[in-house]
Design a protein around this motif. Structure first.
Motif, PDB file in Angstrom:
ATOM      1  N   CYS A   1       0.874  -1.175   0.000  1.00  0.00           N
ATOM      2  CA  CYS A   1       0.000   0.000   0.000  1.00  0.00           C
ATOM      3  C   CYS A   1       0.904   1.217   0.000  1.00  0.00           C
ATOM      4  O   CYS A   1       1.822   1.314   0.827  1.00  0.00           O
ATOM      5  CB  CYS A   1      -0.892  -0.002   1.237  1.00  0.00           C
ATOM      6  SG  CYS A   1      -1.944   1.468   1.399  1.00  0.00           S
TER       7      CYS A   1
ATOM      8  N   TYR B   1      -3.875  -2.990   6.008  1.00  0.00           N
ATOM      9  CA  TYR B   1      -3.653  -1.694   5.372  1.00  0.00           C
ATOM     10  C   TYR B   1      -4.725  -0.689   5.793  1.00  0.00           C
ATOM     11  O   TYR B   1      -4.424   0.473   6.073  1.00  0.00           O
ATOM     12  CB  TYR B   1      -3.655  -1.840   3.850  1.00  0.00           C
ATOM     13  CG  TYR B   1      -2.500  -2.631   3.290  1.00  0.00           C
ATOM     14  CD1 TYR B   1      -1.197  -2.419   3.738  1.00  0.00           C
ATOM     15  CD2 TYR B   1      -2.705  -3.588   2.298  1.00  0.00           C
ATOM     16  CE1 TYR B   1      -0.139  -3.149   3.216  1.00  0.00           C
ATOM     17  CE2 TYR B   1      -1.650  -4.316   1.767  1.00  0.00           C
ATOM     18  CZ  TYR B   1      -0.372  -4.093   2.235  1.00  0.00           C
ATOM     19  OH  TYR B   1       0.677  -4.812   1.714  1.00  0.00           O
ATOM     20  N   GLN B   2      -5.978  -1.138   5.818  1.00  0.00           N
ATOM     21  CA  GLN B   2      -7.068  -0.245   6.191  1.00  0.00           C
ATOM     22  C   GLN B   2      -6.933   0.220   7.632  1.00  0.00           C
ATOM     23  O   GLN B   2      -7.190   1.391   7.951  1.00  0.00           O
ATOM     24  CB  GLN B   2      -8.417  -0.940   5.992  1.00  0.00           C
ATOM     25  CG  GLN B   2      -9.616  -0.033   6.198  1.00  0.00           C
ATOM     26  CD  GLN B   2      -9.614   1.164   5.255  1.00  0.00           C
ATOM     27  OE1 GLN B   2      -9.552   0.996   4.053  1.00  0.00           O
ATOM     28  NE2 GLN B   2      -9.659   2.375   5.813  1.00  0.00           N
ATOM     29  N   GLN B   3      -6.492  -0.686   8.509  1.00  0.00           N
ATOM     30  CA  GLN B   3      -6.305  -0.316   9.907  1.00  0.00           C
ATOM     31  C   GLN B   3      -5.211   0.736  10.051  1.00  0.00           C
ATOM     32  O   GLN B   3      -5.346   1.700  10.812  1.00  0.00           O
ATOM     33  CB  GLN B   3      -5.942  -1.552  10.730  1.00  0.00           C
ATOM     34  CG  GLN B   3      -5.878  -1.296  12.240  1.00  0.00           C
ATOM     35  CD  GLN B   3      -7.217  -0.861  12.804  1.00  0.00           C
ATOM     36  OE1 GLN B   3      -8.215  -1.567  12.655  1.00  0.00           O
ATOM     37  NE2 GLN B   3      -7.259   0.314  13.433  1.00  0.00           N
TER      38      GLN B   3
ATOM     39  N   ASP C   1      -6.674   4.053   8.912  1.00  0.00           N
ATOM     40  CA  ASP C   1      -7.581   4.601   9.921  1.00  0.00           C
ATOM     41  C   ASP C   1      -6.808   5.195  11.092  1.00  0.00           C
ATOM     42  O   ASP C   1      -7.151   6.270  11.608  1.00  0.00           O
ATOM     43  CB  ASP C   1      -8.529   3.511  10.426  1.00  0.00           C
ATOM     44  CG  ASP C   1      -9.513   3.060   9.362  1.00  0.00           C
ATOM     45  OD1 ASP C   1      -9.688   3.794   8.369  1.00  0.00           O
ATOM     46  OD2 ASP C   1     -10.090   1.962   9.508  1.00  0.00           O
TER      47      ASP C   1
ATOM     48  N   SER D   1      -5.230   9.396   1.711  1.00  0.00           N
ATOM     49  CA  SER D   1      -5.671   8.001   1.793  1.00  0.00           C
ATOM     50  C   SER D   1      -7.003   7.760   1.096  1.00  0.00           C
ATOM     51  O   SER D   1      -7.657   6.745   1.312  1.00  0.00           O
ATOM     52  CB  SER D   1      -5.784   7.567   3.262  1.00  0.00           C
ATOM     53  OG  SER D   1      -6.676   8.419   3.966  1.00  0.00           O
TER      54      SER D   1
END
Length: 396
Positions: free
Chosen positions: A110, A139-141, A144, A157
């Motif tokens: 990412c 990756y999303q964590q 966030d 992002s």
């Protein structure tokens, strides 16, 4: 943005907060590799300056122009990138566009643009060397938790770039029929002629026009005008210089002028310098030649064979150092390209890229009556060309 907006000590590796940041991200999310790449000013190349989990120093030698490589693409587009399975989502023929993937053997990554004062100045890269279903969630964590900031940089992002997924049936079959000897010969000849033509047009046409524009901008800057106008002219001039550098690299790839004017060894060293900047591997030359020039056919084919061998070593061997040995004596030219990398099965090599590299090398060797041997194993790969320094016949 100018260099004064972005401290020089930051680019030189003196910003400890960035070093701590990549280390903390790797530890917290169990990434295999995390890096921050930065540019000195708008239009300048990106370098991976801060990293954690690297296998060596090779990635730090990669220099990416805007629009090239993961960092260059992110900076030019201003959008994030995400690949969860590189082998599935990237066309093998496009692997060379992502040198950090080779340097660190990445399989999932990412990349997020980093801004300062509203302009993209860098890229955050977080990656794994494996493919797992939970990577997207990781990756999303991270995204966030970062929110919109990393140290003193803004994090972009949203608006991830969309890339067409390359499905299995579009890939070249591993057991496909070999290209006929006569067809490869025809392709090589046509390809070399086309390379000469395009290289000449780029150098004599587009490059000269850009030089003319650059000269006009310098004259305009000397006229009476405000600081803002001068800043815009300086930025435009910097962009033209970058484009000219990129054009030079393209013309060298196509048909280096050194090959026609200075000879085989000089052209090969020039190409090696570009590969070093692009892929981060160190290419070391040794040996001496009894003469600077050879018949044109020999120079052309030997150069293309060695160019392909160096490129393969940079892209696939995972080796930080590549050796090139050149010598001529007794009417023979001997060149070897070696690495201490992972090696491959010479009899049944895995098809990566177009799959025409090794057959093309062998065909070129046949055209000049040379012997080409390829030895590969756990200790690395060595490609050796031994060619007669005969008369100039059938120069391709």
């Amino acid at each position: 943005m100018t260099a004064s907006n972005f401290p020089e000590e930051t680019l030189a590796g003196g910003y400890a907060v960035y070093t701590d940041a990549v280390g903390e991200l790797r530890r917290r999310y169990s990434f295999d590799f995390v890096a921050i790449g930065l540019t000195a000013f708008v239009g300048a190349p990106l370098k991976w300056i801060y990293s954690a989990g690297a296998t060596g120093e090779r990635h730090k030698r990669i220099v990416l122009a805007p629009g090239h490589g993961i960092g260059g693409i992110v900076i030019k587009s201003g959008k994030p990138m995400l690949f969860t399975d590189i082998d599935e989502e990237i066309d093998p023929q496009e692997y060379s566009s992502y040198p950090i993937v080779f340097a660190e053997d990445l399989r999932s990554f990412c990349a997020l643009p980093l801004k300062k004062n509203g302009r993209v100045v860098g890229s955050l890269l977080a990656a794994f060397r494996s493919v797992e279903p939970n990577h997207v969630a990781v990756y999303q964590q991270m995204i966030d938790d970062l929110g919109d900031a990393l140290c003193d940089l803004e994090v972009v992002s949203e608006g991830f770039m969309n890339f067409e997924k390359i499905v299995e049936e579009k890939r070249p079959a591993k057991s496909g029929a070999p290209i006929p000897h006569s067809e490869i010969t025809r392709i090589i000849g046509a390809q070399e002629d086309e390379r000469k033509r395009i290289s000449r047009e780029l150098h004599d046409g587009i490059a000269q026009e850009l030089w003319s524009v650059s000269f006009s901008l310098k004259r305009l800057r000397d006229m009476s005008m405000g600081a803002e106008e001068r800043a815009l002219i300086d930025e435009a001039g910097a962009n033209i210089e970058r484009i000219l550098d990129e054009l030079h690299n393209i013309t060298v790839e196509l048909r280096p002028s050194a090959l026609d004017h200075l000879g085989f060894a000089s052209a090969l060293r020039s190409q090696a310098a570009i590969f070093e900047r692009t892929y981060g591997a160190e290419i070391v030359f040794e040996g001496e030649l009894s003469t600077e020039r050879f018949p044109q056919a020999l120079e052309t084919q030997a150069y293309r064979i060695c160019q392909e061998a160096m490129l393969n070593a940079c892209k696939y061997s995972d080796s930080d150092r590549i050796g090139v040995s050149i010598e001529s004596a007794g009417g023979w030219l001997r060149v070897s390209v070696s690495d201490a990398g992972c090696g491959f099965d010479v009899e049944e090599p895995e098809i990566r890229g177009s799959g025409c590299g090794l057959p093309g090398m062998k065909e070129r060797a046949l055209l000049i009556g040379a012997t080409l041997t390829i030895e590969s194993g756990e200790e690395g790969t060595t490609v050796t060309l031994v060619a007669p320094m005969g008369t100039d016949e059938g120069a391709l």
